[in-house]
Design a protein around this motif. Structure first.
Motif, short mmCIF file in Angstrom:
data_model
loop_
_atom_site.label_atom_id
_atom_site.label_comp_id
_atom_site.label_asym_id
_atom_site.label_seq_id
_atom_site.Cartn_x
_atom_site.Cartn_y
_atom_site.Cartn_z
N ASN A 46 0.86 -1.17 0.00
CA ASN A 46 0.00 0.00 0.00
C ASN A 46 0.91 1.24 0.00
N PRO A 47 1.15 1.85 -1.16
CA PRO A 47 2.10 2.96 -1.26
C PRO A 47 1.83 4.14 -0.33
N SER A 48 0.57 4.35 0.07
CA SER A 48 0.28 5.47 0.97
C SER A 48 0.94 5.30 2.33
N LYS A 49 1.23 4.05 2.71
CA LYS A 49 1.90 3.81 3.99
C LYS A 49 3.37 4.20 3.96
N ALA A 50 3.90 4.46 2.77
CA ALA A 50 5.31 4.84 2.64
C ALA A 50 5.51 6.36 2.60
N LEU A 51 4.42 7.12 2.65
CA LEU A 51 4.52 8.57 2.52
C LEU A 51 5.43 9.20 3.57
N HIS A 52 5.32 8.74 4.82
CA HIS A 52 6.16 9.33 5.87
C HIS A 52 7.64 9.04 5.64
N LEU A 53 7.95 7.89 5.07
CA LEU A 53 9.35 7.57 4.76
C LEU A 53 9.83 8.37 3.55
N GLN A 54 8.94 8.56 2.58
CA GLN A 54 9.29 9.37 1.41
C GLN A 54 9.56 10.81 1.83
N SER A 55 8.82 11.31 2.79
CA SER A 55 9.06 12.68 3.26
C SER A 55 10.41 12.81 3.95
N GLN A 56 10.96 11.69 4.39
CA GLN A 56 12.29 11.68 5.02
C GLN A 56 13.40 11.42 4.01
N GLY A 57 13.03 11.13 2.75
CA GLY A 57 14.04 10.94 1.71
C GLY A 57 14.09 9.57 1.07
N ALA A 58 13.21 8.67 1.49
CA ALA A 58 13.20 7.33 0.89
C ALA A 58 12.59 7.39 -0.51
N PHE A 59 13.00 6.47 -1.35
CA PHE A 59 12.43 6.32 -2.68
C PHE A 59 11.48 5.14 -2.64
N LEU A 60 10.40 5.21 -3.42
CA LEU A 60 9.39 4.15 -3.43
C LEU A 60 9.54 3.31 -4.68
N ALA A 61 9.69 2.00 -4.51
CA ALA A 61 9.74 1.06 -5.63
C ALA A 61 8.32 0.60 -5.93
N THR A 62 8.05 0.34 -7.19
CA THR A 62 6.71 -0.07 -7.61
C THR A 62 6.46 -1.57 -7.45
N SER A 63 7.52 -2.33 -7.28
CA SER A 63 7.39 -3.78 -7.11
C SER A 63 8.67 -4.31 -6.44
N PRO A 64 8.62 -5.52 -5.91
CA PRO A 64 9.85 -6.10 -5.36
C PRO A 64 10.94 -6.23 -6.42
#
Length: 70
Positions: A46-64
């Motif tokens: 669920n990509p919305s659960k990664a928003l707080h990490l993205q705000s800290q500088g993490a990048f979001l991958a679309t798949s494993p």
């Protein structure tokens, strides 16, 4: 025989981390890696659960697979 682990020191400037699992335990651990200066790519079903990490500088991958390639 070659060592099964990196022979260069692990440091924020040379080490990239891929992280799967940002639930109750994984999210705080990933956040600490970001705070330490590591380059972090995460995958979340669920990509919305990664928003707080993205705000800290993490990048979001679309798949494993995308995570492993990056």
């Amino acid at each position: 025989m070659e060592a099964p682990y990196p022979t260069t020191p692990i440091s924020p400037s040379t080490t990239r981390i891929g992280w799967i699992g940002i639930g109750l335990m994984g999210s705080p651990m990933a956040s600490r890696l970001l705070a330490a200066g590591y380059f972090l790519t995460v995958f979340a079903r669920n990509p919305s659960k990664a928003l707080h990490l993205q705000s800290q500088g993490a990048f979001l991958a679309t798949s494993p697979q995308h995570l492993a390639q990056s």
